[in-house]
Enzyme design. Structure first.
Site, short mmCIF file in Angstrom:
data_model
loop_
_atom_site.label_atom_id
_atom_site.label_comp_id
_atom_site.label_asym_id
_atom_site.label_seq_id
_atom_site.Cartn_x
_atom_site.Cartn_y
_atom_site.Cartn_z
N ARG A 1 40.13 33.75 52.23
CA ARG A 1 39.91 32.86 51.09
C ARG A 1 41.00 31.80 50.94
NH1 ARG A 1 40.53 37.05 45.96
NH2 ARG A 1 40.95 35.22 44.70
N CYS B 1 33.25 38.89 37.51
CA CYS B 1 34.44 38.18 37.04
C CYS B 1 35.03 37.29 38.12
CB CYS B 1 35.49 39.17 36.53
SG CYS B 1 36.14 40.23 37.81
N ASN C 1 35.06 36.70 44.52
CA ASN C 1 35.98 35.97 45.40
C ASN C 1 36.32 36.82 46.62
OD1 ASN C 1 36.03 34.30 43.18
ND2 ASN C 1 37.96 35.09 42.42
N ASP C 2 36.75 38.06 46.36
CA ASP C 2 37.08 38.93 47.48
C ASP C 2 35.83 39.46 48.16
OD1 ASP C 2 39.89 39.01 47.92
OD2 ASP C 2 40.10 39.91 45.95
N ARG D 1 42.94 44.43 33.98
CA ARG D 1 42.97 44.95 35.35
C ARG D 1 44.38 45.41 35.68
NH1 ARG D 1 41.40 41.14 40.27
NH2 ARG D 1 43.45 40.24 39.89
N GLU E 1 34.67 44.63 44.96
CA GLU E 1 35.00 43.39 45.67
C GLU E 1 35.19 43.66 47.16
OE1 GLU E 1 38.57 41.77 43.91
OE2 GLU E 1 39.45 43.74 43.62
N HIS F 1 44.12 31.71 45.19
CA HIS F 1 44.71 31.78 43.85
C HIS F 1 45.26 30.45 43.38
CE1 HIS F 1 43.93 35.99 44.54
NE2 HIS F 1 43.71 35.97 43.25
N ARG G 1 44.28 39.31 34.65
CA ARG G 1 45.00 39.57 35.91
C ARG G 1 46.46 39.86 35.58
NH1 ARG G 1 41.49 35.02 37.80
NH2 ARG G 1 40.40 35.73 39.65
C1 PEP Z 1 37.78 38.47 42.79
O1 PEP Z 1 38.21 38.87 43.88
O2 PEP Z 1 36.67 37.91 42.65
C2 PEP Z 1 38.59 38.63 41.57
C3 PEP Z 1 38.08 38.33 40.40
O3 PEP Z 1 39.88 39.03 41.72
P1 PEP Z 1 41.04 38.04 42.24
O4 PEP Z 1 40.46 36.66 42.31
O5 PEP Z 1 42.17 38.12 41.30
O6 PEP Z 1 41.35 38.61 43.58
MG MG Z 2 39.92 40.16 43.93
#
Ligand code: PEP
Ligand code: MG
Length: 542
Positions: free
Chosen positions: A437, A474, A426-427, A314, A403, A183, A278
Site C-alpha cells: 500500500r 473502517c 486498506n490492508d 483499536r 483485514e 498512512h 488508531r
Molecule cells: C485498514 O487497514 O483498512 C485500516 C483501517 O487500518 P490501517 O489503515 O490503520 O492499517
Molecule cells: Mg490496517
C-alpha cells in the site's frame, strides 16, 4: 501535466517546496588536498546545524520543542565533531565521509548500551544527515520550515512527518511514491490537505509551482505564475446527521481518528461516533511505552467529544509503516508480513493489558460507549485470545478487524468468538492483491473497487447476517459515496471514514433503499474490472 492517484480531495495551487531525502553514504574519497582546512569545515557545519535546530525549537511547543532541542544539543556536542576532525587528518577522509563514520561509531556505542541510550540512535543519525547535507551544500533532509503557504513535493513522507504538518501552511501534498491507503494519504485526509500520490516524474520536473487536484489526481505545472489558493471540498453538502437508507435502514456514519484534534473535527463534521481510533498514532514519536496514566489522558481526550456515543478503540497496530520505537526495535525484511498488530500484542501481552486498563478507565471517565478491537487478526484462535483478554479487562464489547484474507475466509467462525468485526479495506486490499500500500508503482491494484475485494467483503457481510452480529467497514473504502452504497448492499451495518467525508457519505446513502443497494452490490460483484464496477455503480446511483 502530470498525473497520479488522488488520495485526499480538494484543489489547491501554490509555490513548491521539496522535501529533501537524506544524501546517503558519502564516498570515502578523493583525499582532501588540505586536510587541516577540510577538518575546519566540520565545526562550522555542526554549529550551523545546531543554530538552525535551536531556532526551530524556539518557535515550537510541546514534544516537538523538546525533540528539536535534544537534536540541537547533539549537533553542538564537541565529541562527534572532534572525532570527525581526527578522521580527516589521520585517515585523509573528505569531511562528509568523516562525519558519517564518526556518527556510525557513536550510534554503535549507543545501540550496545541498550534501553534509553539505544533510542537516541535515530537522533544521532538525523544530526549526521544534517551535518553531511550542510557540508555538501544541499538541503537538509525532512520537511523544511515553511515560511509561506506551499505545495509540498516529496519522494514519500514518514507518518511522523505528515502528522506534524500545519494545514494552514501546506496547501497540498504531492509524492512520487505512496499508495491510496498509505498512512501518508490517511493523515493528509485527516488534516484536510489535498494530496496526490504515485506522481511519477514530479521530482525530476522540478516545478516552481503546481496546481493539484486531490480528487482526479491531476498535477499541473502552470505555464504562467498562479495565485496560491486552496478550495474546500463538500462545503455545500447538507445531511441530517442520522445515517439511514431512504427506507430507514440504520447505518451508522462514524469517523476514523488518531488524535483529540481529529475527534473534535469528527464531532464538528457530525459523525455519529468513532468507528476507528488508531491509538498507535498517539505514539509514533514516543521512545518509551507511555504509562497507564498517560494513555488514560490521551484516550480520554479523544473520547470526550462523544459522550454517550459509540466509539471503537483499536489496540496498538504497531509495525509495518507505523513502527513504534518501544515495540518494534528490530528491522524486518518484509514488515507488512512481519510482527505487526495482534502479533506484537501476543509477544507483549503485558503492554496490551496496560493499554486495555487505560482504555477501560478512560471510557468510565468520559461516559462514551466504548468497544475495543484488535488489528491484523489472521486466525480464529487469535480472535478468541484477544476477546478473552479484553472481556477479562472489563471491556463490554470486544471485536476484531478483518483485514487479512485468511480472516475473511473464516469470518463465520470468528463471529462465534467476538461481538463484532470491522473490515479494514486498506490492508485487506493490500494483502488480497499482494500490492504494497506504500508503493506508487502498484497503486492501481490497491483499489477497493477490485471485484476480488468486494467478494471477500460480501462473504463477511453474509457471515454477519447469519451470526446476527454487526460488521462495519473502517478502511478508506467507506469514504467513497458510491462504494458506501455497495458496502451497505453487501450487508455492512456501519461505515467509518475520515471526518471530511462524513457529510458527503451520509447524504449519498439517504438517496436509495436497502433493496436497491443490494441490486447495486450484485452488479458490482459480477464486474470483471474496477473500471466496470465503478461505471456500473455510478450509472445506477446517479
Ligand atoms: C485498514 O487497514 O483498512 C485500516 C483501517 O487500518 P490501517 O489503515 O490503520 O492499517
Ligand atoms: Mg490496517
Amino acid at each position: 501535466m502530470l498525473s497520479g492517484v488522488g488520495v485526499s480531495p480538494g484543489r489547491a495551487a501554490g509555490p513548491v517546496v521539496v522535501v529533501a531525502q537524506p544524501a546517503g553514504e558519502p564516498p570515502a574519497g578523493p583525499p582532501p588536498a588540505d586536510p587541516a582546512a577540510e577538518a575546519s569545515r566540520i565545526a562550522a557545519a555542526a554549529e550551523h546545524v545546531a543554530a538552525n535546530l535551536q531556532a526551530r525549537a524556539d518557535s515550537a511547543t510541546g514534544e516537538a520543542k523538546q525533540l528539536l532541542e535534544t537534536t540541537a544539543m547533539m549537533a553542538a556536542d564537541p565529541s562527534l565533531r572532534s572525532q570527525a576532525e581526527q578522521l580527516v587528518t589521520t585517515k585523509q577522509l573528505p569531511a562528509p565521509r568523516a562525519v558519517y563514520e564518526a556518527a556510525a561509531g557513536f550510534a554503535d556505542a549507543l545501540r550496545s548500551a541498550g534501553g534509553y541510550m539505544a533510542e537516541r540512535v535515530r537522533d544521532i543519525e538525523d544530526v549526521r544527515d544534517r551535518v553531511v547535507a550542510d557540508l555538501l551544500g544541499i538541503a537538509p533532509p525532512g520537511v523544511p520550515e515553511l515560511t509561506e503557504p506551499s505545495v509540498l513535493v516529496a519522494q514519500d513522507l514518514a507518518p511522523a512527518d505528515t502528522a506534524g504538518l500545519d494545514p494552514k501552511l501546506v496547501l497540498a501534498l504531492v509524492t512520487e511514491e505512496g499508495g491510496p491507503t498509505s498512512h501518508t494519504a490517511i493523515l493528509a485526509r485527516a488534516l484536510g490537505i489535498p494530496a496526490v500520490v504515485a506522481v511519477r516524474g514530479v521530482l525530476a520536473a522540478n516545478p516552481a509551482q503546481l496546481i493539484v487536484d486531490g480528487q482526479t489526481g491531476s498535477v499541473e505545472i502552470p505555464s504562467e505564475p498562479v495565485t496560491p489558493f486552496a478550495a474546500e471540498v463538500g462545503a455545500g453538502v447538507s445531511w441530517n446527521g442520522v445515517g439511514t437508507t431512504s427506507d430507514g435502514l440504520r447505518i451508522k456514519i462514524l469517523a476514523n481518528v488518531g488524535s483529540a484534534k481529529d475527534a473534535k473535527a469528527a464531532a464538528d463534521a457530525g459523525a455519529e461516533g468513532i468507528g476507528l481510533f488508531r491509538t498507535e498514532f498517539c505514539y509514533l514519536a514516543a521512545t518509551d511505552e507511555p504509562s497507564v496514566e498517560e494513555q488514560h489522558a490521551a484516550y480520554a481526550a479523544v473520547l470526550a467529544p462523544f459522550h454517550g456515543k459509540p466509539i471503537i478503540v483499536r489496540t496498538l497496530d504497531a509495525g509495518a509503516d507505523k513502527p513504534l520505537a518501544f515495540l518494534n526495535p528490530a528491522a524486518e525484511p518484509n514488515p507488512a508480513l512481519g510482527v505487526r498488530g495482534i502479533r506484537v500484542s501476543r509477544e507483549r501481552a503485558d503492554v496490551l493489558e496496560r493499554q486495555l486498563a487505560a482504555i477501560v478507565s478512560a471510557a468510565e471517565e468520559t461516559g462514551a460507549q466504548v468497544s475495543v478491537m484488535a488489528p491484523m487478526i489472521a486466525t480464529v484462535e487469535e480472535a478468541a485470545w484477544f476477546a478473552d483478554r479484553a472481556h477479562a479487562a472489563g471491556v463490554t464489547r470486544a471485536g476484531v478487524m478483518i483485514e487479512v484474507p485468511a480472516a475473511a475466509l473464516v469470518a463465520e467462525e470468528i463471529f462465534s468468538v467476538v461481538d463484532f468485526v470491522s473490515i479494514g479495506t486498506n490492508d485487506l486490499a493490500q494483502y488480497t492483491l499482494a500490492a504494497d500500500r506504500q508503493l506508487g508503482a502498484v497503486a492501481n491494484l490497491n483499489d477497493p473497487w477490485q471485484p476480488a475485494l468486494l467478494r471477500l467483503i460480501g462473504m463477511i457481510g453474509k457471515a454477519a447476517e447469519a451470526a446476527g452480529k454487526p460488521a462495519g467497514v473502517c478502511g478508506e473504502a467507506a469514504a467513497d459515496p458510491n462504494l458506501a452504497g455497495v458496502l451497505v448492499g453487501l450487508g455492512i451495518s456501519s461505515l467509518s471514514m475520515n471526518p471530511g467525508a462524513v457529510r458527503r457519505v451520509g447524504a449519498a446513502l439517504a438517496k436509495h433503499t436497502e433493496d436497491y443497494y443490494r441490486q447495486v452490490a450484485r452488479a458490482a460483484l459480477v464486474s470483471h474490472t474496477t473500471a466496470d464496477a465503478k461505471a456500473t455503480v455510478h450509472a445506477m446511483l446517479s
